[in-house]
Design an enzyme around this catalytic site. Structure first.
Site, PDB file in Angstrom:
ATOM      1  N   GLU A 258       0.792  -1.237   0.000  1.00  0.00           N
ATOM      2  CA  GLU A 258       0.000   0.000   0.000  1.00  0.00           C
ATOM      3  C   GLU A 258       0.821   1.282   0.000  1.00  0.00           C
ATOM      4  O   GLU A 258       0.651   2.147   0.853  1.00  0.00           O
ATOM      5  CB  GLU A 258      -0.952  -0.014   1.195  1.00  0.00           C
ATOM      6  CG  GLU A 258      -1.879  -1.218   1.186  1.00  0.00           C
ATOM      7  CD  GLU A 258      -2.781  -1.296   2.406  1.00  0.00           C
ATOM      8  OE1 GLU A 258      -2.684  -0.419   3.289  1.00  0.00           O
ATOM      9  OE2 GLU A 258      -3.585  -2.238   2.467  1.00  0.00           O
TER      10      GLU A 258
ATOM     11  N   ASN B  34       1.908  -5.248  -3.198  1.00  0.00           N
ATOM     12  CA  ASN B  34       0.510  -5.531  -2.849  1.00  0.00           C
ATOM     13  C   ASN B  34      -0.222  -4.235  -2.537  1.00  0.00           C
ATOM     14  O   ASN B  34       0.304  -3.375  -1.834  1.00  0.00           O
ATOM     15  CB  ASN B  34       0.482  -6.439  -1.609  1.00  0.00           C
ATOM     16  CG  ASN B  34      -0.893  -6.997  -1.300  1.00  0.00           C
ATOM     17  OD1 ASN B  34      -1.510  -7.636  -2.151  1.00  0.00           O
ATOM     18  ND2 ASN B  34      -1.373  -6.777  -0.084  1.00  0.00           N
TER      19      ASN B  34
ATOM     20  N   HIS C 169     -10.874  -5.949  -2.207  1.00  0.00           N
ATOM     21  CA  HIS C 169     -11.928  -5.744  -1.209  1.00  0.00           C
ATOM     22  C   HIS C 169     -13.081  -5.012  -1.897  1.00  0.00           C
ATOM     23  O   HIS C 169     -12.959  -3.834  -2.228  1.00  0.00           O
ATOM     24  CB  HIS C 169     -11.410  -4.898  -0.044  1.00  0.00           C
ATOM     25  CG  HIS C 169     -10.249  -5.501   0.676  1.00  0.00           C
ATOM     26  ND1 HIS C 169     -10.349  -6.678   1.375  1.00  0.00           N
ATOM     27  CD2 HIS C 169      -8.954  -5.094   0.803  1.00  0.00           C
ATOM     28  CE1 HIS C 169      -9.174  -6.967   1.917  1.00  0.00           C
ATOM     29  NE2 HIS C 169      -8.315  -6.020   1.579  1.00  0.00           N
TER      30      HIS C 169
ATOM     31  N   GLU D  31      -6.380 -10.742  -1.021  1.00  0.00           N
ATOM     32  CA  GLU D  31      -7.152 -10.481   0.201  1.00  0.00           C
ATOM     33  C   GLU D  31      -8.639 -10.387  -0.120  1.00  0.00           C
ATOM     34  O   GLU D  31      -9.353  -9.530   0.396  1.00  0.00           O
ATOM     35  CB  GLU D  31      -6.683  -9.189   0.866  1.00  0.00           C
ATOM     36  CG  GLU D  31      -5.198  -9.165   1.182  1.00  0.00           C
ATOM     37  CD  GLU D  31      -4.747  -7.878   1.859  1.00  0.00           C
ATOM     38  OE1 GLU D  31      -5.611  -7.181   2.438  1.00  0.00           O
ATOM     39  OE2 GLU D  31      -3.539  -7.585   1.804  1.00  0.00           O
TER      40      GLU D  31
ATOM     41  N   ASP E  34     -12.440 -10.276  -0.425  1.00  0.00           N
ATOM     42  CA  ASP E  34     -13.712 -10.360   0.293  1.00  0.00           C
ATOM     43  C   ASP E  34     -14.700  -9.437  -0.408  1.00  0.00           C
ATOM     44  O   ASP E  34     -14.317  -8.394  -0.930  1.00  0.00           O
ATOM     45  CB  ASP E  34     -13.601 -10.045   1.790  1.00  0.00           C
ATOM     46  CG  ASP E  34     -12.786  -8.801   2.111  1.00  0.00           C
ATOM     47  OD1 ASP E  34     -12.695  -7.886   1.255  1.00  0.00           O
ATOM     48  OD2 ASP E  34     -12.246  -8.718   3.226  1.00  0.00           O
TER      49      ASP E  34
END
Length: 437
Positions: A163, A205, A242, A271, A273
């Site tokens: 990030e 990432n 996300h 990651e 979701d």
């Protein structure tokens, strides 16, 4: 993964594809039947991919939690236990107890491990948060050497830097204490990670990099392109993925993954979701899976948690298992897509029935696909359309549904039928499976 709520075929040997240059025509031929994988990890392995999850050490005594993780997933990420504050709580004093617990369990159970994360502006230990300049740069490099060195030979891929770019339209680097050590801090971190563990894949990432048109996506792409051109040791890019109602899976998600892969790096969904429930959530999960399977260098998918109640955004019920450990509708959609090992063109079905899908005419925002059924005259064909695609027209069969999963049954016009789909930016050939009625 940060606590911020902002945030789809490559053929394999089972299917041969032929592009006819006189028009946009792709013909596919089904191979002999292969048994479908009954778990996420087994189904993903059919196309040489992994399906993973994030594990928390504090939940490993929960038998339901750990049994699901062991049965379904073959790539494990430590949720927090290998981050900077957990592994170096005091300067030069490393603590690997919780990280080791997860890594050892994973390796003992035949799984691989993604390391997360070596350098990040967030979840820094207190002693590091107030550091600046060369002291911070040296502390970061020492941390990478210590952590990656400790786990050398045990990690499939490291999220080396996490990030580092701002949200919004600027495409700028995040103004963090690490960024203020110099604009070369990211590549310095990658060189340090390569030295500490020469065999691990090294990844950048980030979140909100899913839409190819977004400035942040372009900024990360330009960085990776620059690194590859200069020989900086970067092997992969992680897409956190996300998603929620305000930030759904974009129609150009496959394009994003493919463009990064074309730089010569692997792409991984790290990651995943998706907030929601029911068919809407399930369709988005299937779309993400389809996008990954459409890109040869998309090596796997990791969902961020096991059950909804284990998620960092539990109230959004964003995972594949509910709080009782039961498989949700999205689980079935993902499993079905993974079992379409070519990523979406044909499926031999149940042994008494087979179907092939042939992409034919294409114009404007629409394209046709013709399906040919063999083995029986009394059949049911289930067609899985891509994310954003919807039915415009059909012929020679009765079709129910308009998007997602369509069901086709014979209407007396033989065993060949077709559909016209609005592409909405997604031109992937729909997948199909057949069963005898």
């Amino acid at each position: 993964m940060r606590a911020e709520l902002a945030r789809r075929t490559a053929g394999i040997a089972a299917v041969a594809a032929m592009l006819v240059t006189s028009g946009v025509v792709i013909a596919t031929t089904a191979s002999p039947a292969q048994a479908d994988g009954s778990t996420l990890q087994d189904a993903a392995a059919e196309s040489d991919r992994y399906y993973g999850t994030a594990i928390a050490a504090s939940r490993m005594s929960d038998s339901q939690y750990i049994n699901i993780a062991n049965r379904e997933f073959n790539m494990i990420t430590a949720e927090n236990e290998m981050k900077m504050d957990a592994t170096e709580p005091s300067q030069n004093q490393f603590n690997f107890s919780s990280g080791d617990q997860i890594v050892n369990w994973a390796l003992q159970n035949g799984k691989r491990v993604r390391g997360h994360a070596l350098a990040w502006h967030s979840q820094q230990p207190g002693w590091m948060q107030n550091m600046e300049g060369s002291s911070l740069r040296n502390a970061m490099l020492n941390h990478i050497a210590g952590v990656a060195g400790h786990y050398q030979g045990k990690i499939y891929a490291w999220d080396v830097v996490n990030e580092a770019f701002e949200d919004g339209s600027s495409g700028a680097r995040r103004n963090s204490n690490l960024q203020r050590t110099g604009n070369d801090w990211i590549e310095a971190a990658f060189y340090a990670a390569r030295e500490a563990d020469p065999d691990a894949k090294l990844c950048y990432n980030d979140y909100n990099t899913d839409n190819w048109q977004h400035a942040k996506t372009q900024a990360v792409y330009n960085m990776v392109r620059d690194f590859k051109s200069r020989g900086v040791p970067i092997d992969c890019v992680g897409f956190q993925a996300h998603f929620n109602s305000g930030n759904p899976v974009p129609n150009n998600y496959h394009e994003t993954l493919q463009n990064f892969a074309d730089l010569g790096v692997d792409v991984q969904i790290t990651e995943l979701d998706i907030a929601g429930s029911g068919t809407s959530q399930a369709e988005q999960f299937r779309g993400v899976t389809q996008a990954c399977m459409a890109v040869t260098r998309c090596t796997g998918i990791t969902v961020w948690g096991v059950r909804d109640t284990d998620s960092w955004r539990a109230s959004d019920t964003p995972l594949l298992f509910d709080g009782y450990g039961q498989k949700k509708l999205a689980y079935g959609y993902v499993l079905d897509q993974l079992n379409t090992a070519d990523g979406g063109s044909s499926d031999p079905g149940d042994g008494s029935c087979s179907v092939t899908a042939t992409r034919t005419e294409s114009w404007g925002d629409r394209f046709n696909t013709v399906f040919t059924v063999s083995g029986t005259d009394d059949w049911v064909v289930r067609i899985s359309t891509g994310s954003g695609q919807s039915l415009q027209n059909s012929w020679n069969a009765d079709i129910s549904g308009t998007s997602g999963t369509l069901t086709a049954t014979p209407n007396g016009n033989g065993n060949e039928f077709g559909i016209t789909l609005y592409s909405n930016g997604n031109t992937s050939t729909p997948s199909a499976s057949c069963s005898a009625a």
